[in-house]
Design a protein around this motif. Structure first.
Motif, PDB file in Angstrom:
ATOM      1  N   PHE A 324       0.956  -1.277   0.108  1.00 52.01           N
ATOM      2  CA  PHE A 324       0.028  -0.059  -0.118  1.00 52.01           C
ATOM      3  C   PHE A 324       0.730   1.217  -0.087  1.00 52.01           C
ATOM      4  O   PHE A 324       2.123   1.169   0.182  1.00 52.01           O
ATOM      5  CB  PHE A 324      -1.007  -0.037   1.217  1.00 52.01           C
ATOM      6  N   VAL A 325       0.503   2.362  -0.143  1.00 50.36           N
ATOM      7  CA  VAL A 325       1.132   3.684  -0.421  1.00 50.36           C
ATOM      8  C   VAL A 325       0.629   4.599   0.732  1.00 50.36           C
ATOM      9  O   VAL A 325      -0.553   4.792   0.785  1.00 50.36           O
ATOM     10  CB  VAL A 325       0.805   4.215  -1.903  1.00 50.36           C
ATOM     11  N   SER A 326       1.663   5.041   1.281  1.00 50.03           N
ATOM     12  CA  SER A 326       1.588   5.960   2.229  1.00 50.03           C
ATOM     13  C   SER A 326       1.758   7.621   1.547  1.00 50.03           C
ATOM     14  O   SER A 326       2.759   7.721   1.094  1.00 50.03           O
ATOM     15  CB  SER A 326       2.369   5.875   3.463  1.00 50.03           C
ATOM     16  N   ARG A 327       0.733   8.299   1.771  1.00 44.83           N
ATOM     17  CA  ARG A 327       0.969   9.500   0.836  1.00 44.83           C
ATOM     18  C   ARG A 327       1.759  10.569   1.499  1.00 44.83           C
ATOM     19  O   ARG A 327       1.570  10.956   2.708  1.00 44.83           O
ATOM     20  CB  ARG A 327      -0.317  10.005   0.501  1.00 44.83           C
ATOM     21  N   GLY A 328       2.517  11.244   0.745  1.00 47.78           N
ATOM     22  CA  GLY A 328       3.786  12.103   1.371  1.00 47.78           C
ATOM     23  C   GLY A 328       3.029  13.476   1.861  1.00 47.78           C
ATOM     24  O   GLY A 328       3.795  14.077   2.511  1.00 47.78           O
ATOM     25  N   ASP A 329       1.843  13.606   1.342  1.00 46.68           N
ATOM     26  CA  ASP A 329       1.223  15.034   1.824  1.00 46.68           C
ATOM     27  C   ASP A 329       0.559  15.065   3.122  1.00 46.68           C
ATOM     28  O   ASP A 329       0.259  15.893   3.765  1.00 46.68           O
ATOM     29  CB  ASP A 329       0.386  15.537   0.787  1.00 46.68           C
ATOM     30  N   VAL A 330       0.339  13.875   3.829  1.00 47.82           N
ATOM     31  CA  VAL A 330      -0.418  13.642   4.693  1.00 47.82           C
ATOM     32  C   VAL A 330       0.128  12.772   5.835  1.00 47.82           C
ATOM     33  O   VAL A 330      -0.309  12.751   7.223  1.00 47.82           O
ATOM     34  CB  VAL A 330      -1.748  13.106   4.600  1.00 47.82           C
ATOM     35  N   GLY A 332       3.347  12.950   7.173  1.00 47.56           N
ATOM     36  CA  GLY A 332       4.408  13.457   8.121  1.00 47.56           C
ATOM     37  C   GLY A 332       5.647  12.947   7.981  1.00 47.56           C
ATOM     38  O   GLY A 332       6.702  13.350   8.610  1.00 47.56           O
ATOM     39  N   ARG A 333       5.874  12.478   7.030  1.00 51.11           N
ATOM     40  CA  ARG A 333       7.287  11.544   6.763  1.00 51.11           C
ATOM     41  C   ARG A 333       7.978  12.348   5.476  1.00 51.11           C
ATOM     42  O   ARG A 333       9.224  12.178   5.020  1.00 51.11           O
ATOM     43  CB  ARG A 333       7.207  10.273   6.372  1.00 51.11           C
ATOM     44  N   GLY A 334       7.474  13.277   4.995  1.00 53.65           N
ATOM     45  CA  GLY A 334       8.146  14.071   3.877  1.00 53.65           C
ATOM     46  C   GLY A 334       8.060  13.465   2.416  1.00 53.65           C
ATOM     47  O   GLY A 334       8.821  13.782   1.519  1.00 53.65           O
ATOM     48  N   GLN A 335       7.581  12.211   2.315  1.00 52.23           N
ATOM     49  CA  GLN A 335       7.708  11.592   1.103  1.00 52.23           C
ATOM     50  C   GLN A 335       6.577  10.408   0.775  1.00 52.23           C
ATOM     51  O   GLN A 335       6.111  10.047   1.814  1.00 52.23           O
ATOM     52  CB  GLN A 335       9.059  10.921   0.844  1.00 52.23           C
ATOM     53  N   PHE A 336       6.210  10.071  -0.413  1.00 49.08           N
ATOM     54  CA  PHE A 336       5.430   9.027  -0.541  1.00 49.08           C
ATOM     55  C   PHE A 336       6.208   7.633  -0.504  1.00 49.08           C
ATOM     56  O   PHE A 336       7.373   7.567  -0.788  1.00 49.08           O
ATOM     57  CB  PHE A 336       4.831   8.901  -2.108  1.00 49.08           C
ATOM     58  N   ILE A 337       5.463   6.822   0.076  1.00 50.09           N
ATOM     59  CA  ILE A 337       6.383   5.509   0.573  1.00 50.09           C
ATOM     60  C   ILE A 337       5.382   4.227   0.382  1.00 50.09           C
ATOM     61  O   ILE A 337       4.273   4.030   0.407  1.00 50.09           O
ATOM     62  CB  ILE A 337       6.872   5.300   2.209  1.00 50.09           C
ATOM     63  N   VAL A 338       6.104   3.342  -0.492  1.00 50.35           N
ATOM     64  CA  VAL A 338       5.290   2.110  -0.717  1.00 50.35           C
ATOM     65  C   VAL A 338       5.520   1.145   0.544  1.00 50.35           C
ATOM     66  O   VAL A 338       6.987   0.788   0.490  1.00 50.35           O
ATOM     67  CB  VAL A 338       5.829   1.457  -1.915  1.00 50.35           C
ATOM     68  N   TYR A 339       4.775   0.553   1.154  1.00 51.22           N
ATOM     69  CA  TYR A 339       4.909  -0.447   2.324  1.00 51.22           C
ATOM     70  C   TYR A 339       4.436  -1.739   1.927  1.00 51.22           C
ATOM     71  O   TYR A 339       3.224  -1.839   1.460  1.00 51.22           O
ATOM     72  CB  TYR A 339       4.395   0.188   3.554  1.00 51.22           C
ATOM     73  N   PRO A 340       5.135  -2.956   2.353  1.00 49.15           N
ATOM     74  CA  PRO A 340       4.572  -4.104   2.065  1.00 49.15           C
ATOM     75  C   PRO A 340       3.551  -4.467   3.069  1.00 49.15           C
ATOM     76  O   PRO A 340       3.617  -3.707   4.213  1.00 49.15           O
ATOM     77  CB  PRO A 340       5.812  -5.172   2.570  1.00 49.15           C
ATOM     78  N   ALA A 341       2.270  -4.869   2.719  1.00 49.20           N
ATOM     79  CA  ALA A 341       1.227  -5.187   3.701  1.00 49.20           C
ATOM     80  C   ALA A 341       1.572  -6.065   4.774  1.00 49.20           C
ATOM     81  O   ALA A 341       0.921  -6.002   5.832  1.00 49.20           O
ATOM     82  CB  ALA A 341       0.225  -6.159   2.670  1.00 49.20           C
ATOM     83  N   SER A 342       2.905  -6.768   4.961  1.00 52.91           N
ATOM     84  CA  SER A 342       3.142  -7.452   5.949  1.00 52.91           C
ATOM     85  C   SER A 342       4.037  -6.645   7.062  1.00 52.91           C
ATOM     86  O   SER A 342       4.281  -6.979   8.040  1.00 52.91           O
ATOM     87  CB  SER A 342       4.254  -8.499   5.585  1.00 52.91           C
ATOM     88  N   ALA A 354      -4.464   3.142   8.575  1.00 57.94           N
ATOM     89  CA  ALA A 354      -5.791   3.260   8.126  1.00 57.94           C
ATOM     90  C   ALA A 354      -6.015   2.877   6.424  1.00 57.94           C
ATOM     91  O   ALA A 354      -6.737   2.057   6.301  1.00 57.94           O
ATOM     92  CB  ALA A 354      -6.428   4.703   8.327  1.00 57.94           C
ATOM     93  N   VAL A 355      -4.632   3.556   5.911  1.00 57.33           N
ATOM     94  CA  VAL A 355      -4.690   2.932   4.556  1.00 57.33           C
ATOM     95  C   VAL A 355      -4.578   1.442   4.448  1.00 57.33           C
ATOM     96  O   VAL A 355      -5.210   0.776   3.496  1.00 57.33           O
ATOM     97  CB  VAL A 355      -3.516   3.667   4.056  1.00 57.33           C
ATOM     98  N   LYS A 356      -3.536   0.799   5.105  1.00 52.32           N
ATOM     99  CA  LYS A 356      -3.241  -0.577   5.113  1.00 52.32           C
ATOM    100  C   LYS A 356      -4.706  -1.439   5.444  1.00 52.32           C
ATOM    101  O   LYS A 356      -4.919  -2.320   4.502  1.00 52.32           O
ATOM    102  CB  LYS A 356      -2.158  -1.010   6.083  1.00 52.32           C
ATOM    103  N   LYS A 357      -5.286  -1.001   6.366  1.00 53.13           N
ATOM    104  CA  LYS A 357      -6.447  -1.741   6.837  1.00 53.13           C
ATOM    105  C   LYS A 357      -7.506  -1.688   5.628  1.00 53.13           C
ATOM    106  O   LYS A 357      -8.137  -2.721   5.239  1.00 53.13           O
ATOM    107  CB  LYS A 357      -7.060  -1.193   7.811  1.00 53.13           C
ATOM    108  N   GLN A 358      -7.800  -0.522   4.986  1.00 52.71           N
ATOM    109  CA  GLN A 358      -8.975  -0.441   4.010  1.00 52.71           C
ATOM    110  C   GLN A 358      -8.378  -1.163   2.889  1.00 52.71           C
ATOM    111  O   GLN A 358      -9.377  -1.894   2.239  1.00 52.71           O
ATOM    112  CB  GLN A 358      -9.092   1.042   3.736  1.00 52.71           C
TER     113      GLN A 358
END
Length: 382
Positions: A324-330, A332-342, A354-358
């Motif tokens: 899933f993708v963590s959006r860099g504008d919200v 707080g990490r200053g960058q868009f990040i792709v995380y494994p679901a694990s 919240a993004v991961k769960k949905q």
């Protein structure tokens, strides 16, 4: 009369000549033995397919540093090991590299650094036949190709002219003792026509049939069609996708990997009358983007593990992994990040949890219902 010195010289020369046929026989025997060993060997290759590499406006804004340069390396930091573990990693490059000004939707144009960091993350081959390939017209097509070539990134799907397509397509991947042909087509280009002499691979059965026929002459161990098709945001393949998939298999395609809907769709492993297994993925979803609609905030990577023994290539295993993708504008990490679901929830902030769960809950529910003969694999973490 021959003196003793000349006699001995002749004997020596005869000895050399007599040995030569024996040496050739030994060399032939060795070559045959080597060929037998090669034929008896078992070869292995792992192919990883990822979804859409996109650059919306917010991603471009966040990726820009204080000195005016761009950096996307942080986007892939948690997926890099997974990508690099594959022998070959392939992704859909759904933007152009036409140079500044850089823009997001609806006509994408990204900094060259996006490709650089995608390559550094481990992606080996880029697909370019998608509905945004013509976003910056001829300059976008030609400069994207030029930048990929200059960085040594193999690509397929769009070409400067017909002569280049003829030379480079179908795309032949040679790796680990395999010869794998890759095909790539798009359903359309958002109403922006391809300008001559540029060529984009559209879904045209007559052309695809000719390309498959050519692929069969290339001594291919597998033919894999990467299709940009379907309907956006639809979690199930539409009739046209199903019918085209069946047609592709009938023409001789070995495996099919699809994309475009920006959401994940089901996948299956089906067996033909001979018992040979074929992977069909309807949609991988996004790999990275700024999309926020339901089910667009993640995607899957799909692995194909192939083996070849006595010249016969088989599918040893196929599985998928969610991210899933963590959006860099919200975030707080200053960058868009792709995380494994694990990724454990303890390593994520509230937005990311919240993004991961949905995303993962919806995807897994759909897969449990619609997938056939394929299982999820958890991406191992460091």
């Amino acid at each position: 009369m021959m003196n003793i010195r000349n006699f001995l010289l002749c004997v020596a020369l005869m000895g050399v000549v007599c040995c030569t046929p024996g040496s050739k026989a030994n060399a032939s025997d060795n070559a045959e033995a080597d060929s037998a060993r090669i034929a008896d060997s078992t070869y292995h290759i792992t192919l990883l397919f990822a979804g859409d590499l996109m650059q919306h406006t917010k991603q471009i804004t966040v990726g820009k540093k204080a000195d005016g340069t761009y950096d996307y390396s942080g986007c892939f930091q948690y997926m890099k090991d997974e990508i690099e573990r594959a022998d070959v990693a392939i992704a859909n490059f759904e933007t152009t590299l036409a140079g500044p000004p850089y823009t997001g939707y609806p006509q994408f144009c990204s900094p060259d650094q996006f490709l650089v960091d995608s390559k550094n993350a481990g992606f080996d081959i880029m697909l370019t036949a998608n509905n945004h390939v013509c976003d910056r017209y001829s300059k976008g097509i030609e400069r994207t190709i030029h930048v990929m070539d200059s960085l040594g990134v193999p690509h397929l799907g769009s070409y400067v002219n017909a002569q280049e397509r003829e030379k480079k397509y179908p795309f032949l991947l040679e790796k680990n003792g395999f010869r794998i042909v890759l095909l790539n087509y798009t359903y359309a280009t958002n109403g922006i026509p391809t300008r001559k002499p540029n060529v984009v691979n559209y879904i045209d059965k007559k052309q695809i049939e000719a390309d498959i026929a050519k692929a069969k002459t290339m001594n291919a161990d597998a033919i894999i069609a990467c299709m940009h098709w379907g309907v956006e945001y639809t979690l199930k393949p539409v009739t046209e996708q199903r019918e085209l998939a069946n047609w592709l298999f009938k023409q001789g395609v070995t495996h099919i990997i699809g994309g475009h809907p920006h959401v994940v769709e089901p996948m299956e492993v089906r067996a033909d009358a001979k018992g040979d297994k074929h992977v069909l993925v309807y949609s991988l979803g996004n790999f990275i983007s700024n999309m926020t609609k339901p089910n667009t905030t993640g995607g899957m990577t799909v692995r194909l593990e192939l083996t070849k023994h006595h010249g016969k290539t088989t599918l040893a295993n196929s599985d998928y992994s969610l991210y899933f993708v963590s959006r860099g504008d919200v975030n707080g990490r200053g960058q868009f990040i792709v995380y494994p679901a694990s990724t454990p929830d303890s390593q994520l902030n509230a937005h990311e949890r919240a993004v991961k769960k949905q995303f993962t809950e919806a995807a897994r529910a759909m897969y449990k219902r619609d997938n056939k003969n394929v299982q999820e694999r958890q991406i191992p973490l460091k």
